[in-house]
Design an enzyme around this catalytic site. Structure first.
Site, short mmCIF file in Angstrom:
data_model
loop_
_atom_site.label_atom_id
_atom_site.label_comp_id
_atom_site.label_asym_id
_atom_site.label_seq_id
_atom_site.Cartn_x
_atom_site.Cartn_y
_atom_site.Cartn_z
N HIS A 78 0.81 -1.23 0.00
CA HIS A 78 0.00 0.00 0.00
C HIS A 78 0.84 1.27 0.00
O HIS A 78 0.32 2.36 -0.25
CB HIS A 78 -0.92 0.01 1.24
CG HIS A 78 -1.64 -1.30 1.42
ND1 HIS A 78 -1.20 -2.27 2.31
CD2 HIS A 78 -2.73 -1.80 0.82
CE1 HIS A 78 -2.01 -3.31 2.22
NE2 HIS A 78 -2.95 -3.06 1.34
N CYS A 100 3.26 -1.17 -4.34
CA CYS A 100 2.87 -1.43 -5.72
C CYS A 100 3.41 -0.31 -6.61
O CYS A 100 3.24 0.87 -6.30
CB CYS A 100 1.35 -1.49 -5.83
SG CYS A 100 0.81 -1.60 -7.54
N HIS A 128 -7.28 4.52 5.23
CA HIS A 128 -6.72 3.40 4.45
C HIS A 128 -5.21 3.62 4.34
O HIS A 128 -4.75 4.74 4.10
CB HIS A 128 -7.36 3.34 3.07
CG HIS A 128 -6.98 2.11 2.29
ND1 HIS A 128 -5.78 2.00 1.62
CD2 HIS A 128 -7.62 0.93 2.11
CE1 HIS A 128 -5.71 0.80 1.06
NE2 HIS A 128 -6.81 0.13 1.34
N GLU A 130 -3.04 3.07 2.08
CA GLU A 130 -2.56 3.69 0.82
C GLU A 130 -2.77 5.20 0.86
O GLU A 130 -1.89 5.97 0.44
CB GLU A 130 -3.28 3.09 -0.39
CG GLU A 130 -2.70 3.65 -1.69
CD GLU A 130 -3.53 3.35 -2.93
OE1 GLU A 130 -3.58 4.21 -3.82
OE2 GLU A 130 -4.12 2.25 -3.01
N THR A 168 -5.75 3.97 -5.59
CA THR A 168 -5.74 3.13 -6.79
C THR A 168 -6.85 2.07 -6.81
O THR A 168 -7.08 1.45 -7.83
CB THR A 168 -4.39 2.40 -6.94
OG1 THR A 168 -4.18 1.58 -5.79
CG2 THR A 168 -3.24 3.38 -7.10
N SER A 226 -10.04 -5.37 2.60
CA SER A 226 -9.61 -5.16 1.22
C SER A 226 -10.52 -4.18 0.50
O SER A 226 -11.68 -4.48 0.23
CB SER A 226 -9.60 -6.50 0.47
OG SER A 226 -9.53 -6.29 -0.92
N SER A 227 -9.98 -3.01 0.19
CA SER A 227 -10.77 -1.95 -0.45
C SER A 227 -11.33 -2.42 -1.79
O SER A 227 -12.52 -2.30 -2.07
CB SER A 227 -9.90 -0.70 -0.65
OG SER A 227 -10.59 0.27 -1.41
N ASN A 228 -10.46 -2.99 -2.65
CA ASN A 228 -10.93 -3.34 -3.99
C ASN A 228 -11.97 -4.46 -3.96
O ASN A 228 -12.88 -4.50 -4.79
CB ASN A 228 -9.75 -3.65 -4.93
CG ASN A 228 -9.17 -5.03 -4.71
OD1 ASN A 228 -9.63 -6.00 -5.29
ND2 ASN A 228 -8.16 -5.13 -3.86
#
Length: 316
Positions: A78, A100, A128, A130, A168, A226-228
């Site tokens: 992240h 990433c 979060h 990230e 992202t 997990s955001s995504n």
């Protein structure tokens, strides 16, 4: 009563290139330097992956003070703030950065535009890791917005040099809506040449859009953090398809499948394929007869490993 017949698998689903790389960094560090390897924050947001790496000798920490001097430290996928990077260097750790590359790209853009005097509006979820990492690239000048209403409350010091960046792993549609609100309020805002939302997030959401129209129910494999993965479930519901997110096959409830003929199955970018296989077995046990993959975007991206983690092959 309708009978559960078919499982439709989303394509693509599961691990993305950034997650593959992050996990490989921890595994190679363990091979090369031996256990324990310290990792700041969960390497990726998946319970199974984290527990698997713990069993191999990874220790997950939040505060760098928990890491002994001279230890090997890995930053999670992240990304981290400048303060964390500086502290880790000051403490003398051997550092491998598993951020990433698509998150790093956002960090580079922020640093570059900040030197040109830009302030930023960041679209993302407060708290979060990230978002904390990206906002922590600068001491000030990044304003976080989580929804359209937040855009009206932003008070930048100036509006001539204003840029927008995003987390992202957001919903592509939500981010577009919030970006439109930013553009309406600040018409001269600078937007990234290519959107910040990563290719894997986009592809998995596109696959859910295709799948949702063909199924009575969607199961998303992913961890609550997990955001995504959360965005995949929300997207299906928004499209009118009942959807549930599970961390493992054990969380599937038989009553979800009552009156369901066709079930869709996908996995967030941090969920391993072994969990998908276990979910398929469990749904088959509940009556599904066949499994079919719905064709989608093929992903061929691979990211290189950091220097110092190539495993040398010894030839006798």
């Amino acid at each position: 009563m309708s009978q559960l017949q078919e499982i439709l698998l989303a394509e693509p689903r599961g691990f993305c290139a950034g997650v593959d790389r992050a996990i490989e960094i921890v595994e190679r560090a363990l091979q090369k330097f031996g256990a324990p390897i310290h990792v700041r924050h969960e390497i990726v947001h998946n319970t199974y992956v984290v527990n698997d790496l713990k069993a191999k000798g990874a220790i997950f920490i939040e505060e760098l003070a928990e890491v002994p001097p001279g230890a090997t430290l890995v930053f999670s996928a992240h990304g981290v703030s400048k303060a964390v990077q500086n502290e880790a260097q000051a403490r003398g750790f051997r550092i491998f950065d598993a951020t990433c590359p698509l998150v790093s790209k956002v960090h580079v853009e922020v640093a570059k535009l900040a030197q040109e005097g830009y302030e930023f509006i960041m679209i993302g979820h407060k708290g979060h890791p990230e978002v904390e990492g990206t906002m922590g690239q600068l001491d000030h000048g990044i304003h976080l917005v989580e929804d359209v209403a937040d855009v009206a409350r932003v008070q930048p010091a100036q509006t001539e040099r204003l840029a927008v960046v995003t987390q992202t792993t957001l919903s592509v549609d939500d981010a577009a809506e919030i970006t439109a609100a930013v553009r309406a309020r600040f018409p001269s805002v600078r937007e990234p040449k290519q959107q910040d939302i990563c290719y894997a997030t986009q592809n998995r959401q596109d696959a859910v859009k295709v799948l949702s129209a063909q199924v009575d129910l969607l199961i998303v494999v992913g961890s609550p953090t997990s955001s995504n993965s959360n965005r995949l479930r929300e997207l299906a519901v928004k499209l009118g398809t009942p959807a549930y997110m599970v961390d493992s096959a054990a969380e599937l409830l038989p009553q979800w499948f009552e009156g369901v003929t066709r079930v869709g199955l996908t996995a967030g970018a941090s969920a391993p394929e072994i969990l998908v296989s276990q979910v398929i077995d469990r749904i088959k046990a509940l009556g599904a007869v066949s499994v079919r993959t719905v064709p989608g975007m093929e992903e061929t991206i691979k990211f290189p490993l950091p220097k110092g983690l190539k495993i040398e092959t010894v030839v006798d």
